[in-house]
Design an enzyme around this catalytic site. Structure first.
Site, PDB file in Angstrom:
ATOM      1  N   HIS A 188      32.770  37.048  49.651  1.00  0.00           N
ATOM      2  CA  HIS A 188      33.729  37.335  48.585  1.00  0.00           C
ATOM      3  C   HIS A 188      33.014  38.163  47.529  1.00  0.00           C
ATOM      4  O   HIS A 188      32.008  37.750  46.971  1.00  0.00           O
ATOM      5  CB  HIS A 188      34.276  36.052  47.961  1.00  0.00           C
ATOM      6  CG  HIS A 188      35.326  36.316  46.913  1.00  0.00           C
ATOM      7  ND1 HIS A 188      36.675  36.326  47.204  1.00  0.00           N
ATOM      8  CD2 HIS A 188      35.221  36.602  45.584  1.00  0.00           C
ATOM      9  CE1 HIS A 188      37.353  36.596  46.105  1.00  0.00           C
ATOM     10  NE2 HIS A 188      36.494  36.772  45.101  1.00  0.00           N
ATOM     11  N   CYS A 189      33.546  39.353  47.251  1.00  0.00           N
ATOM     12  CA  CYS A 189      32.911  40.274  46.315  1.00  0.00           C
ATOM     13  C   CYS A 189      33.615  40.187  44.963  1.00  0.00           C
ATOM     14  O   CYS A 189      34.787  40.582  44.843  1.00  0.00           O
ATOM     15  CB  CYS A 189      32.976  41.704  46.853  1.00  0.00           C
ATOM     16  SG  CYS A 189      32.176  42.905  45.760  1.00  0.00           S
ATOM     17  N   PRO A 190      32.948  39.683  43.921  1.00  0.00           N
ATOM     18  CA  PRO A 190      33.602  39.614  42.604  1.00  0.00           C
ATOM     19  C   PRO A 190      33.850  40.989  42.007  1.00  0.00           C
ATOM     20  O   PRO A 190      34.758  41.141  41.188  1.00  0.00           O
ATOM     21  CB  PRO A 190      32.589  38.817  41.764  1.00  0.00           C
ATOM     22  CG  PRO A 190      31.280  38.996  42.435  1.00  0.00           C
ATOM     23  CD  PRO A 190      31.581  39.129  43.902  1.00  0.00           C
ATOM     24  N   ASN A 194      37.092  41.779  43.332  1.00  0.00           N
ATOM     25  CA  ASN A 194      38.077  40.710  43.152  1.00  0.00           C
ATOM     26  C   ASN A 194      38.844  40.507  44.455  1.00  0.00           C
ATOM     27  O   ASN A 194      40.065  40.313  44.463  1.00  0.00           O
ATOM     28  CB  ASN A 194      39.045  41.032  42.010  1.00  0.00           C
ATOM     29  CG  ASN A 194      39.845  39.813  41.578  1.00  0.00           C
ATOM     30  OD1 ASN A 194      39.406  38.671  41.743  1.00  0.00           O
ATOM     31  ND2 ASN A 194      41.029  40.044  41.034  1.00  0.00           N
ATOM     32  N   ASN A 195      38.116  40.547  45.558  1.00  0.00           N
ATOM     33  CA  ASN A 195      38.736  40.463  46.874  1.00  0.00           C
ATOM     34  C   ASN A 195      37.679  40.037  47.881  1.00  0.00           C
ATOM     35  O   ASN A 195      36.477  40.235  47.663  1.00  0.00           O
ATOM     36  CB  ASN A 195      39.321  41.817  47.281  1.00  0.00           C
ATOM     37  CG  ASN A 195      40.278  41.713  48.443  1.00  0.00           C
ATOM     38  OD1 ASN A 195      40.669  40.622  48.855  1.00  0.00           O
ATOM     39  ND2 ASN A 195      40.667  42.852  48.997  1.00  0.00           N
TER      40      ASN A 195
END
Length: 354
Positions: free
Chosen positions: A181-183, A186-187
């Site tokens: 999960h890549c902040p 945001n996805n």
């Protein structure tokens, strides 16, 4: 002696009977004893189960910490996206307002053409792939019954999980071929947007390296202009000149820092893609390799199709022209496969002749 021994035995017997009678009077109520027995059973279940290991105990103990981090990341995702847009836009503004006039006034026509063409191509690739990575769904397994193969059942979603599918605590859903999960997006990075994520990292790194190398001399001149202590009176810099110098220093420091950090991340993901792995599968395969080594066996990644084929499948290259139209130019083509079924035996034959 016989009388003394019999008397002592009789005394001990009386004491024991009295203690037993007192224990019987002071026994706890039944419902308290049942709760206590249930708590003991729960405590024993942590180490009696044959499947329990250090990872399970660690996850159980730190579960509140993980939930807190997931909650914070979920709500700050939009902040991270705004931060990426603001920082990238600031570099673009400095490039157009400060650097482009200097290039037009000092460089030769061939160098001007090179900087203008490469800079705009790199900017388009960064913007396109970031938008697609942030707005493309990573892919979710079907929630209803289907005929596709599954390998397990998610203990949180309570739905069948196909191969290479993992649960994301931040999105609170299962993700097809989940990488992480890549902040900053945001996805989640999954089957349908993994290529966009890697391409964004690659072209952002190239852009940062390009700005850092091209602006090195400008950075040194700006730094010396602001920091040099003159024995004679300093040159009369106007407020505009000082802002230009500070803008150049800001651009060079930011692009150099991001280029080093993001470049290391890009190289790491390139290694994983060459091996046919995701970030999660890297840890799983490492554990499986150690586990099978104890039995004298060699573990082979079932999704490794060879280095070149791994890249062709990842980038969606099906013919020679796709190296240009799908890799060097913006392309919204879908990835290979549906993310539900995977060929599990490595193949040696190339998809296209080389």
């Amino acid at each position: 002696m016989r009388w003394c021994s019999s008397s002592a035995f009789h005394l001990l017997r009386c004491v024991r009977l009295r203690l037993c009678s007192r224990r019987g009077r002071n026994r706890l109520p039944l419902w308290i004893r049942e709760i206590w027995a249930y708590m003991r059973l729960l405590a024993k279940s942590l180490y009696v189960n044959s499947l329990t290991d250090s990872d399970v105990v660690f996850d159980s103990v730190f579960e509140p910490v993980f939930l807190t981090v997931d909650y914070i990341t979920r709500w700050f995702g939009l902040v991270f996206v705004c931060l990426v847009v603001i920082l990238t836009s600031s570099i673009v503004v400095i490039a157009y307002v400060v650097l482009l006039p200097l290039i037009l006034n000092t460089y030769s026509p061939p160098w001007i053409a090179w900087h203008v063409c490469y800079g705009h191509w790199n900017l388009i690739m960064i913007a396109f792939h970031y938008y697609k990575a942030a707005n493309t769904s990573p892919g979710y397994p079907p929630t209803e019954k289907h005929d596709g193969p599954v390998v397990s059942v998610c203990k949180k979603c309570i739905i069948p999980k196909p191969a290479r599918t993992h649960h994301c605590g931040i999105c609170n859903r299962c993700i097809l071929k989940m990488d992480h999960h890549c902040p900053w997006l945001n996805n989640c990075v999954g089957h349908f947007n993994h290529r966009y994520f890697f391409s964004f990292c690659l072209f952002m790194t190239l852009g940062c390296v390009y700005c850092s190398i091209s602006g090195r001399n400008l950075f040194l001149d700006a730094y010396n202009a602001l920091e040099t202590h003159y024995q004679t009176p300093a040159p009369p810099y106007t407020f505009k000149d000082k802002m230009i110098h500070k803008s150049i220093i800001y651009m060079w420091v930011l692009t150099s820092t991001v280029g080093v950090a993001l470049g290391a991340l890009t190289i790491w993901h390139a290694v994983l893609i060459s091996r046919g792995e995701t970030s999660i599968e890297r840890h799983i395969n490492s554990k499986e390799t150690k586990r099978m080594a104890k039995w004298g066996k060699v573990y082979r990644n079932p999704f490794n199709y060879g280095r070149l084929n791994n890249w062709k499948i990842f980038l969606g290259v099906e013919k020679r022209s796709h190296w240009v139209t799908r890799v060097l130019l913006p392309s919204a083509h879908p990835p290979h496969g549906d993310g539900l079924t995977w060929a599990v035996f490595p193949v040696k034959k190339d998809l296209i002749p080389v």
